[in-house]
Write an enzyme that holds these catalytic residues in place. Structure first.
Site, PDB file in Angstrom:
ATOM      1  N   SER A 147       0.868  -1.169   0.000  1.00 54.18           N
ATOM      2  CA  SER A 147       0.000   0.000   0.000  1.00 54.18           C
ATOM      3  C   SER A 147       0.909   1.224   0.000  1.00 54.18           C
ATOM      4  CB  SER A 147      -0.943  -0.023   1.213  1.00 54.18           C
ATOM      5  OG  SER A 147      -1.779   1.104   1.218  1.00 54.18           O
ATOM      6  N   TYR A 161      -4.303   8.558  -6.461  1.00 53.27           N
ATOM      7  CA  TYR A 161      -3.435   7.529  -5.884  1.00 53.27           C
ATOM      8  C   TYR A 161      -3.943   7.010  -4.535  1.00 53.27           C
ATOM      9  CZ  TYR A 161       0.891   5.600  -3.881  1.00 53.27           C
ATOM     10  OH  TYR A 161       1.823   4.799  -3.286  1.00 53.27           O
ATOM     11  N   LYS A 165      -4.765   3.025  -2.912  1.00 56.34           N
ATOM     12  CA  LYS A 165      -3.980   2.391  -1.854  1.00 56.34           C
ATOM     13  C   LYS A 165      -4.833   2.117  -0.616  1.00 56.34           C
ATOM     14  CE  LYS A 165      -0.087   1.895  -3.981  1.00 56.34           C
ATOM     15  NZ  LYS A 165       0.517   0.565  -4.171  1.00 56.34           N
TER      16      LYS A 165
END
Length: 195
Positions: A147, A161, A165
């Protein structure tokens, strides 16, 4: 091998995003531990350079490369099956393939958000899906999902982004409890900025 003998050699390790950064570092470490390592990434030329780097660091390393985009689930599953057929049940998966393209939410196109989800989350999901049958059949395996610090809290300029994650984080939390009974451990890494 004689009847009753057990193979004590380390099983194969698959590393997505294995051509650079965290993936390459993990592959080198696994090679040092004696695992045959399969590097998966999109570009053949960077894969060959990465394999050479692993062999330079670990001269006895057994390194294979597979030019695979983690968005291509069929190719990913075929690579995992080929690795298991050659080396035995998959022992490790390090799912490190990913992209990070910073940008403000109001400025980034939807395609940037879609790419992050497809590569960072769905690519991780597909890699896990490809190796779990081999691990379950063996009754053991180790999965490492990468992650990010941005998977713990939102960071300005990472609206494409960070959510991808966060999704990897949720997947790892579910897999940890669902796969424990199969002898498969799941580790979630939260690295900060890296090379």
């Amino acid at each position: 091998m004689a009847a009753g003998d057990t193979d004590t050699r380390p099983g194969p390790a698959i590393v997505t995003g294995g051509s650079s950064g965290i993936g390459l570092a993990a592959a080198t470490r696994l090679a040092r531990l004696g695992h045959p390592v399969a590097l998966l990434a999109r570009r053949p030329e960077t894969l060959e350079a990465a394999a050479a780097a692993v062999r330079a660091a670990v001269p006895a390393a057994r390194v294979a490369t597979h030019a695979v985009d983690v968005r291509d689930t069929a190719a990913l599953a075929a690579a995992a099956a080929a690795i298991a057929a050659e080396h035995g049940p998959i022992a490790w998966l390090v799912a490190a393939a990913g992209i990070a393209e910073p940008g403000l939410f109001v400025e980034q196109p939807l395609d940037a958000h879609r790419d992050h989800i497809e590569i960072n989350y769905l690519g991780t999901l597909a890699a896990v899906h490809a190796v779990v049958p081999s691990m379950r059949a063996a009754g053991r395996g180790r999965i490492v999902l990468v992650s990010s610090g941005a998977g713990l809290f939102g960071i300005y300029g990472y609206s494409a982004y960070a959510p991808s994650k966060f999704a990897v984080r949720g997947l790892a939390e579910v897999l940890r409890v669902e796969l424990a009974g199969d002898g498969i451990s799941v580790t979630l890494a939260y690295p900060p900025d890296t090379d």
